[in-house]
Design an enzyme around this catalytic site. Structure first.
Site: not given
Ligand code: F6P
Length: 550
Positions: A211, A217, A273-274, A359, A390, A514
């Site tokens: 965005k 990253e 963003g999410r 978030e 399990h 960050k």
């Protein structure tokens, strides 16, 4: 109701009424609730589009639901919901509209942000994405050397990765099986290395999803991917145009990177963003499943948007799910919420929900900046159900914690499975139903004794039960059903944020890490002095440098 005029949540009579009701309910058991009301299972069931939702295995009575409904009313959930759909700037700390619902609205809708109808722009980007996706899928889009694209590598992180990566797995049965799709997010070079090591650059398309186009990253991985491509092709910068496209709101940064903005698919700052994977961020997914399936998925989202906007409170699924989460988090002390899909295809679903929920609602000040005195968002976790059985289900069944859970399952497998594997589907679903039953009703000491179990083992073999769960069932995991499911959770998260009076649409909490990472990096690489580094971190940095032989 506007946030400024709101009373503090914990001072509202509706909140106090729920606290009292919780006390009165005491240690009531689901066994008792079911015994008291033979119609409970039927009455506590909802149908939303293709989703059948059973919430009867919850520690609630009609009175609980009435009181929760009153809380929603008193906290102005409906008003905030209208404000969101109208495009008001309900993301107050970033002064932004929150209009992911416009991304899946029909072309005829009129939805305004800053006085402008955003729908035509949404539709025009969708059309551009569709044309591009079709060209890549058909082989019409050629790489620099004239070869067709066989692999798409999506590079992005957070909302620019989790949505498309999750949905690609979820909709595998609908994907172009002659193409490969990979998703790179981690700044750990191993992620990109493993994604490209067996690829031919001449047949690889990189989709750079960011965005802001400033996320370290993503930009770092994009630069490394460009180096890999140009080295592999032994070509100059002009090869980038055929192998890189960008999904972003930031045309300037995209151009600076060297991607032609003709190959950029835009979205806007009113898409969080999410909440972005219905936007251009979904391009990799669209290439995988094709534009028609993508549109079907958007229609699924829209169906639940409309349900959330218009269904009466007592039949409103996201409202109900949000309020149930508040009931456990705020009145039972539940700290976490498990999401347990009984579908291999939903292997990334809970990871996606973690960002969506945590978030959004991992906040400790209210919309006015005052500390909250009440618990906010839960820890969301989970993996596909049978594997979990399990691993950690022991703790769910016999541990000391209250962990409400959602089961998600489908009546039919979607992929073209061989007959033996189709038959396995009943076994899979039998597990889902059995777990819901065991968690709710458990096994009493009397039942254990009746099986002839030695007395000293009775406590060990007793299941207390009374663990609340929701079961969501649909016929099959189609693109539309996936859209419906995600919208259900998006709006659930919205409801909770509205009641808690927090801003569910910012994420300042990710910033500090960050900033510090940027500051610490020169200490690792050059041994630079970092002012203000605490003793523990300084020691770790020194040890790291020693281990690296620096
Ligand atoms: O984690 C913080 C965050 O801003 C997320 O909200 C977002 O989804 C992610 O980083 C990626 O951001 P971008 O799409 O700008 O690269």
């Amino acid at each position: 109701m506007n946030a400024e005029s709101r009373r503090r949540l914990d001072q509202m009579p509706e909140w106090t009424a729920l606290s009292k009701h919780r006390e009165q309910l005491g240690e009531v058991h689901l066994r008792e609730l079911f015994d008291r009301d033979p119609d409970r299972a039927g009455r506590y069931t909802l149908q939303v589009g293709d989703l059948h939702l059973d919430y009867s295995k919850h520690l609630v009575t009609d009175e609980t639901l009435r009181l929760l409904g009153e809380l929603a009313e008193a906290t102005g959930v409906a008003g905030l919901r209208e404000a969101m759909f109208r495009g008001e700037k309900i993301n107050i700390t970033e002064r932004r509209s929150v209009l992911h619902t416009a991304l899946r609205a029909p072309g005829s809708a009129v939805i305004k942000s800053d006085g402008e109808n955003v729908v035509p722009r949404v539709q025009s980007v969708l059309t551009k994405m569709g044309t591009f996706a079709d060209r890549v899928r058909s082989g019409g889009w050629k790489g620099h050397t004239g070869r067709r694209i066989k692999t798409v590598v999506n590079i992005g992180i957070g909302g620019s990765d989790l949505g498309p990566a999750m949905a690609y797995e979820a909709l595998r049965a609908y994907t172009h099986r002659d193409m490969q799709f990979r998703f790179v997010s981690n700044v750990d070079g191993a992620d990109l290395h493993e994604a490209v090591r067996d690829l031919d650059p001449a047949e690889t398309l990189f989709v750079i999803a960011s965005k802001t186009f400033t996320t370290i990253e993503t930009v770092t991985n994009a630069v490394s991917a460009r180096d890999w491509l140009l080295t592999g092709l032994d070509a100059g910068q002009d090869a980038v145009a055929k192998h890189f496209v960008a999904l972003s709101t930031n045309a300037g940064k995209v151009a600076e990177f060297g991607i032609n903005t003709d190959n950029m698919f835009e979205f806007w700052d009113w898409v969080g963003g999410r909440y972005s994977f219905d936007s251009a961020i979904g391009l990799s997914l669209m290439i995988a499943i094709g534009p028609e399936h993508f549109r079907e998925m958007l229609a699924g989202f829209h169906l639940v948007d409309e349900h959330f906007r218009t269904a009466p409170p007592q039949a409103n699924a996201p409202l109900l799910m949000g309020l149930l989460g508040i009931w456990y988090g705020n009145f039972f002390g539940a700290q976490s919420h498990a999401v347990l899909p009984y579908s291999h295809y939903l292997s990334r679903f809970t990871a996606y929900l973690q960002q969506l929920d945590m978030e959004s609602n991992g906040k400790s000040v209210d919309r006015d900046g005052n500390p909250v005195n009440w618990e906010t968002g839960p820890v969301v976790w989970g993996t596909p159900g049978t594997n979990g059985q399990h691993a950690y289900y022991q703790l769910l069944h016999q541990g000391t914690k209250m962990i409400p859970a959602d089961f998600i399952g489908f009546a039919e497998p979607v992929a073209d499975l061989q007959p033996g594997l189709v038959a396995q589907h009943d076994l899979l679903m039998a597990n889902l139903f059995a777990q819901g039953q065991a968690l709710a009703f458990g096994k009493t000491p009397e039942e254990v004794r009746a099986e002839g179990v030695a007395e000293e083992l009775v406590p060990h073999k007793t299941f207390q039960g009374n663990h609340p769960t929701t079961t969501i069932l649909a016929k099959e995991l189609s693109p539309s059903v996936l859209g419906q499911l995600i919208a259900l959770y998006e709006h659930k998260v919205f409801v909770q944020g509205a009641v808690w009076n927090i801003d569910s649409f910012d994420q300042w909490g990710v910033e500090l890490g960050k900033v510090l990472a940027k500051r610490v990096e020169p200490a690792l690489t050059e041994g630079a002095d970092v002012p203000g580094l605490d003793a523990s971190t300084a020691g770790l940095v020194a040890k790291y440098r020693e281990l690296r032989g620096r």
